[in-house]
Design an enzyme around this catalytic site. Structure first.
Site, mmCIF file in Angstrom:
data_model
loop_
_atom_site.group_PDB
_atom_site.id
_atom_site.type_symbol
_atom_site.label_atom_id
_atom_site.label_comp_id
_atom_site.label_asym_id
_atom_site.label_seq_id
_atom_site.Cartn_x
_atom_site.Cartn_y
_atom_site.Cartn_z
ATOM 1 N N ARG A 1 0.826 -1.225 0.000
ATOM 2 C CA ARG A 1 0.000 0.000 0.000
ATOM 3 C C ARG A 1 0.851 1.261 0.000
ATOM 4 O O ARG A 1 0.575 2.219 0.735
ATOM 5 C CB ARG A 1 -0.955 0.024 1.215
ATOM 6 C CG ARG A 1 -1.849 -1.169 1.325
ATOM 7 C CD ARG A 1 -2.845 -1.273 0.159
ATOM 8 N NE ARG A 1 -3.540 -2.541 0.285
ATOM 9 C CZ ARG A 1 -3.140 -3.659 -0.337
ATOM 10 N NH1 ARG A 1 -2.135 -3.656 -1.181
ATOM 11 N NH2 ARG A 1 -3.790 -4.779 -0.157
ATOM 12 N N SER B 1 -10.161 1.062 3.747
ATOM 13 C CA SER B 1 -9.464 0.795 5.010
ATOM 14 C C SER B 1 -8.847 2.068 5.557
ATOM 15 O O SER B 1 -8.185 2.811 4.831
ATOM 16 C CB SER B 1 -8.354 -0.232 4.793
ATOM 17 O OG SER B 1 -8.915 -1.455 4.396
ATOM 18 N N GLU C 1 -3.805 4.257 6.221
ATOM 19 C CA GLU C 1 -3.741 3.860 4.805
ATOM 20 C C GLU C 1 -4.361 4.959 3.946
ATOM 21 O O GLU C 1 -3.914 5.230 2.835
ATOM 22 C CB GLU C 1 -4.497 2.541 4.608
ATOM 23 C CG GLU C 1 -4.487 2.050 3.171
ATOM 24 C CD GLU C 1 -4.900 0.592 3.055
ATOM 25 O OE1 GLU C 1 -4.475 -0.234 3.876
ATOM 26 O OE2 GLU C 1 -5.643 0.287 2.103
HETATM 27 C C1 LIG Z 1 -15.532 0.435 -0.149
HETATM 28 C C2 LIG Z 1 -14.069 0.557 -0.429
HETATM 29 C C3 LIG Z 1 -13.289 -0.588 -0.521
HETATM 30 C C4 LIG Z 1 -11.916 -0.497 -0.770
HETATM 31 N N1 LIG Z 1 -11.174 -1.646 -0.859
HETATM 32 C C5 LIG Z 1 -9.874 -1.574 -1.142
HETATM 33 C C6 LIG Z 1 -9.077 -2.771 -1.263
HETATM 34 O O1 LIG Z 1 -9.538 -3.885 -1.145
HETATM 35 N N2 LIG Z 1 -7.755 -2.626 -1.552
HETATM 36 C C7 LIG Z 1 -7.172 -1.409 -1.711
HETATM 37 O O2 LIG Z 1 -5.973 -1.351 -1.972
HETATM 38 N N3 LIG Z 1 -7.895 -0.270 -1.594
HETATM 39 C C8 LIG Z 1 -9.212 -0.315 -1.315
HETATM 40 N N4 LIG Z 1 -9.939 0.834 -1.192
HETATM 41 C C9 LIG Z 1 -9.271 2.146 -1.290
HETATM 42 C C10 LIG Z 1 -9.225 2.735 -2.696
HETATM 43 O O3 LIG Z 1 -10.301 2.264 -3.491
HETATM 44 C C11 LIG Z 1 -7.908 2.401 -3.396
HETATM 45 O O4 LIG Z 1 -6.819 2.896 -2.664
HETATM 46 C C12 LIG Z 1 -7.840 3.000 -4.801
HETATM 47 O O5 LIG Z 1 -6.696 2.514 -5.455
HETATM 48 C C13 LIG Z 1 -7.793 4.521 -4.779
HETATM 49 O O6 LIG Z 1 -7.953 4.962 -6.106
HETATM 50 P P1 LIG Z 1 -8.620 6.357 -6.425
HETATM 51 O O7 LIG Z 1 -8.578 6.528 -7.881
HETATM 52 O O8 LIG Z 1 -9.964 6.471 -5.787
HETATM 53 O O9 LIG Z 1 -7.585 7.334 -5.722
HETATM 54 P P2 LIG Z 1 -7.915 8.634 -4.867
HETATM 55 O O10 LIG Z 1 -8.580 8.223 -3.607
HETATM 56 O O11 LIG Z 1 -8.586 9.629 -5.690
HETATM 57 O O12 LIG Z 1 -6.434 9.115 -4.526
HETATM 58 C C14 LIG Z 1 -5.599 8.349 -3.680
HETATM 59 C C15 LIG Z 1 -4.163 8.869 -3.806
HETATM 60 O O13 LIG Z 1 -3.711 8.604 -5.124
HETATM 61 C C16 LIG Z 1 -3.327 9.808 -5.756
HETATM 62 N N5 LIG Z 1 -3.726 9.694 -7.169
HETATM 63 C C17 LIG Z 1 -4.930 9.355 -7.678
HETATM 64 N N6 LIG Z 1 -4.873 9.304 -9.023
HETATM 65 C C18 LIG Z 1 -3.602 9.622 -9.373
HETATM 66 C C19 LIG Z 1 -2.926 9.741 -10.625
HETATM 67 N N7 LIG Z 1 -3.512 9.521 -11.806
HETATM 68 N N8 LIG Z 1 -1.611 10.103 -10.596
HETATM 69 C C20 LIG Z 1 -0.971 10.345 -9.429
HETATM 70 N N9 LIG Z 1 -1.570 10.243 -8.220
HETATM 71 C C21 LIG Z 1 -2.872 9.875 -8.189
HETATM 72 C C22 LIG Z 1 -4.076 10.911 -5.032
HETATM 73 O O14 LIG Z 1 -3.429 12.158 -5.135
HETATM 74 C C23 LIG Z 1 -4.076 10.373 -3.610
HETATM 75 O O15 LIG Z 1 -2.870 10.673 -2.959
HETATM 76 C C24 LIG Z 1 -11.322 0.763 -0.940
HETATM 77 C C25 LIG Z 1 -12.107 1.931 -0.868
HETATM 78 C C26 LIG Z 1 -13.468 1.832 -0.616
HETATM 79 C C27 LIG Z 1 -14.298 3.081 -0.543
#
Ligand SMILES: Cc1cc2nc3c(=O)[nH]c(=O)nc-3n(C[C@H](O)[C@H](O)[C@H](O)COP(=O)(O)OP(=O)(O)OC[C@H]3O[C@@H](n4cnc5c(N)ncnc54)[C@H](O)[C@@H]3O)c2cc1C
Length: 293
Positions: A160, A209, A280
């Site tokens: 992570r 998480s 996280e």
């Molecule tokens: C119900 C639920 C279940 C989840 N289950 C999991 C799981 O099983 N495993 C897991 O790992 N995560 C899980 N997550 C967390 C989340 O979905 C992941 O971390 C996901 O990868 C985040 O992606 P995002 O596009 O929403 O990023 P965001 O939340 O929008 O951003 C997260 C970080 O990434 C950066 N970022 C986003 N896009 C870019 C880009 N294109 N370039 C550079 N930086 C960027 C942002 O600046 C920020 O620092 C869960 C979340 C929820 C709500």
């Protein structure tokens, strides 16, 4: 490309909290992305990219910089041979749809991760024994100095975590997958989704998480459950009654409420288990956890 001002980031996060961005833009091509980065550099503004906001807690005061949300070509996904080629803004659900139709397996674990390709690279998203690092070939990272392809090693992907910093934008990524019959992929996804539904809150506003699993026999969720935190509420934020490593926006929560709950959880985990939990969820804007003292 003229950025908008005052866009409320609460609309762009799954928890639904957070103040406005000083500036906000939606680049749709590599050229527009480079222009946006140049615009910010000229004004000495910090830059952060937002995906689906599913791992993000934004300060109630907002973010005093430029927030980018990738669209258009930078959010498309396609299959090329046995590779998935996706924009950083492509939703995991769209990617899964494409690879399933092409009979490529290995991406099923992402069915329960409601984010984008770029967000997954940022934190090496993973579930059920796999993660981005296991399938990622390379990612195109763009910053004020221009674009550069990076290998998983160069990105520093560990549990992570990546070495990416705000201002570095994942514009594209390429993944290696393996042939698998579509029916098998569907069955794998159905099994993983059922597991997820049985264990975690669904249809609730959360950011996934809260804490990373510690180096301990108990997971963060089990540890916080043992601390009696399930259902604990501060302001509009509540520890999920279903899974103690989730915080729900129960009713008009603010990010400070979530921070206060996280502090209480860390305090109790240290008192009862001697463990300092690490968050996280990513923070954006002036947000920090108080020291444990
Ligand atoms: C119900 C639920 C279940 C989840 N289950 C999991 C799981 O099983 N495993 C897991 O790992 N995560 C899980 N997550 C967390 C989340 O979905 C992941 O971390 C996901 O990868 C985040 O992606 P995002 O596009 O929403 O990023 P965001 O939340 O929008 O951003 C997260 C970080 O990434 C950066 N970022 C986003 N896009 C870019 C880009 N294109 N370039 C550079 N930086 C960027 C942002 O600046 C920020 O620092 C869960 C979340 C929820 C709500």
């Amino acid at each position: 490309m003229t950025p908008e001002s005052g866009v409320p980031l609460s609309r762009l996060t799954t928890i639904g909290t957070g103040g406005p961005a000083r500036a906000f833009a939606r680049p749709e091509t590599l050229q527009e992305l480079e222009q946006a980065l140049e615009w910010a550099a000229e004004r000495e503004l910090s830059v952060a990219t937002i995906g689906l906001g599913s791992n993000l807690l934004v300060a109630d005061e907002g973010f005093d910089g430029l927030v980018l949300k990738l669209g258009g070509q930078l959010a498309e996904a396609r299959v090329d041979g046995e590779r998935l080629v996706a924009g950083g803004g492509a939703a995991n659900a769209v990617c899964l749809h494409r690879v399933r139709a092409a009979g490529l397996g290995g991406f099923e674990f992402a069915c329960a991760i409601p984010g984008t390709v770029g967000g997954g690279v940022w934190m090496n998203a993973g579930a059920y024994g796999s993660d981005w690092a296991a399938i990622l070939d390379r990612a195109l990272v763009v910053d004020a100095d221009g674009p550069r392809w990076c290998s998983p090693g160069e990105l520093g992907l560990t549990y992570r975590h990546s070495e990416l910093r705000h201002g570095q934008v994942v514009a594209r990524a390429e993944f290696s997958l393996s042939p698998l019959p579509e029916e098998q992929i569907k069955a794998n996804v159905a099994r993983l989704q059922a597991l997820r539904k049985a264990a975690q809150p669904t249809n609730k506003r959360t950011f996934g998480s809260v804490f990373k699993n510690p180096d301990h026999e108990l997971s963060a969720g089990r540890m916080l459950e043992a601390c009696g935190l399930k259902g604990h509420r501060i302001g509009g934020a509540q520890v999920s009654p279903r899974h103690a490593n989730f915080i729900e926006n129960a009713d008009g929560a603010r990010s400070v409420d979530a921070i206060a709950l996280m502090h209480e959880a860390r305090r109790r985990a240290r008192e009862e288990f001697g463990v300092e939990l690490r968050h996280e969820v990513e923070f954006l804007g002036p947000l920090d956890l108080p020291p444990l003292g």
